[in-house]
Design a protein around this motif. Structure first.
Motif, PDB file in Angstrom:
ATOM      1  N   LEU A  18      11.959 -25.151  49.091  1.00  0.00           N
ATOM      2  CA  LEU A  18      11.590 -23.740  49.063  1.00  0.00           C
ATOM      3  C   LEU A  18      11.088 -23.236  50.412  1.00  0.00           C
ATOM      4  O   LEU A  18      11.366 -22.103  50.793  1.00  0.00           O
ATOM      5  CB  LEU A  18      10.545 -23.502  47.971  1.00  0.00           C
ATOM      6  CG  LEU A  18      11.030 -23.831  46.555  1.00  0.00           C
ATOM      7  CD1 LEU A  18       9.905 -23.631  45.556  1.00  0.00           C
ATOM      8  CD2 LEU A  18      12.233 -22.983  46.177  1.00  0.00           C
ATOM      9  N   ALA A  19      10.369 -24.081  51.151  1.00  0.00           N
ATOM     10  CA  ALA A  19       9.891 -23.663  52.469  1.00  0.00           C
ATOM     11  C   ALA A  19      11.074 -23.404  53.404  1.00  0.00           C
ATOM     12  O   ALA A  19      11.090 -22.411  54.140  1.00  0.00           O
ATOM     13  CB  ALA A  19       8.967 -24.729  53.056  1.00  0.00           C
ATOM     14  N   GLY A  20      12.070 -24.264  53.361  1.00  0.00           N
ATOM     15  CA  GLY A  20      13.270 -24.064  54.181  1.00  0.00           C
ATOM     16  C   GLY A  20      14.043 -22.836  53.745  1.00  0.00           C
ATOM     17  O   GLY A  20      14.531 -22.060  54.567  1.00  0.00           O
ATOM     18  N   ALA A  21      14.146 -22.639  52.433  1.00  0.00           N
ATOM     19  CA  ALA A  21      14.845 -21.470  51.899  1.00  0.00           C
ATOM     20  C   ALA A  21      14.155 -20.187  52.343  1.00  0.00           C
ATOM     21  O   ALA A  21      14.811 -19.216  52.731  1.00  0.00           O
ATOM     22  CB  ALA A  21      14.905 -21.545  50.380  1.00  0.00           C
ATOM     23  N   LEU A  22      12.822 -20.203  52.308  1.00  0.00           N
ATOM     24  CA  LEU A  22      12.059 -19.028  52.725  1.00  0.00           C
ATOM     25  C   LEU A  22      12.293 -18.729  54.200  1.00  0.00           C
ATOM     26  O   LEU A  22      12.486 -17.575  54.592  1.00  0.00           O
ATOM     27  CB  LEU A  22      10.574 -19.249  52.445  1.00  0.00           C
ATOM     28  CG  LEU A  22       9.637 -18.095  52.763  1.00  0.00           C
ATOM     29  CD1 LEU A  22      10.014 -16.841  51.967  1.00  0.00           C
ATOM     30  CD2 LEU A  22       8.199 -18.502  52.473  1.00  0.00           C
ATOM     31  N   GLU A  23      12.300 -19.757  55.010  1.00  0.00           N
ATOM     32  CA  GLU A  23      12.534 -19.588  56.445  1.00  0.00           C
ATOM     33  C   GLU A  23      13.881 -18.916  56.710  1.00  0.00           C
ATOM     34  O   GLU A  23      13.982 -17.965  57.491  1.00  0.00           O
ATOM     35  CB  GLU A  23      12.486 -20.947  57.147  1.00  0.00           C
ATOM     36  CG  GLU A  23      12.770 -20.884  58.623  1.00  0.00           C
ATOM     37  CD  GLU A  23      12.809 -22.264  59.281  1.00  0.00           C
ATOM     38  OE1 GLU A  23      13.368 -22.341  60.389  1.00  0.00           O
ATOM     39  OE2 GLU A  23      12.307 -23.242  58.688  1.00  0.00           O
ATOM     40  N   TYR A  24      14.922 -19.406  56.060  1.00  0.00           N
ATOM     41  CA  TYR A  24      16.256 -18.835  56.285  1.00  0.00           C
ATOM     42  C   TYR A  24      16.394 -17.438  55.680  1.00  0.00           C
ATOM     43  O   TYR A  24      17.073 -16.579  56.254  1.00  0.00           O
ATOM     44  CB  TYR A  24      17.344 -19.778  55.776  1.00  0.00           C
ATOM     45  CG  TYR A  24      17.659 -20.855  56.776  1.00  0.00           C
ATOM     46  CD1 TYR A  24      18.541 -20.632  57.830  1.00  0.00           C
ATOM     47  CD2 TYR A  24      17.039 -22.096  56.706  1.00  0.00           C
ATOM     48  CE1 TYR A  24      18.810 -21.608  58.776  1.00  0.00           C
ATOM     49  CE2 TYR A  24      17.301 -23.089  57.651  1.00  0.00           C
ATOM     50  CZ  TYR A  24      18.189 -22.830  58.676  1.00  0.00           C
ATOM     51  OH  TYR A  24      18.447 -23.795  59.613  1.00  0.00           O
TER      52      TYR A  24
END
Length: 79
Positions: A18-24
């Motif tokens: 989720l942290a990576g998804a939020l970043e993108y």
């Protein structure tokens, strides 16, 4: 670049990052803001809201849903 950022974000969300998804998702939003594409901005705000909900960050998610809703109301008023 935009499509790539959005697709990577969706893949990461599906994999539980989720942290990576939020970043993108935020990268995609930045691109949409620069191009002033309000339809896509509303979509990105909603996507970020859903990611934040999954992260159990309800109040922050509601802020993004509110921004999406404001854009959608504006677009419906003038289209």
């Amino acid at each position: 670049m935009l499509k790539k950022s959005n697709n990577i974000g969706l893949i990461l969300k599906d994999k539980g990052d989720l942290a990576g998804a939020l970043e993108y998702a935020k990268k995609a939003l930045t691109i949409d803001e620069k191009s002033q594409d309000e339809v896509k901005m509303a979509l990105r705000y909603n996507n970020i809201g859903y990611i934040l909900q999954d992260m159990k960050k309800e109040s922050e998610a509601q802020e993004y849903f509110k921004k999406a809703s404001e854009i959608e109301r504006y677009l419906n008023r003038y289209n």
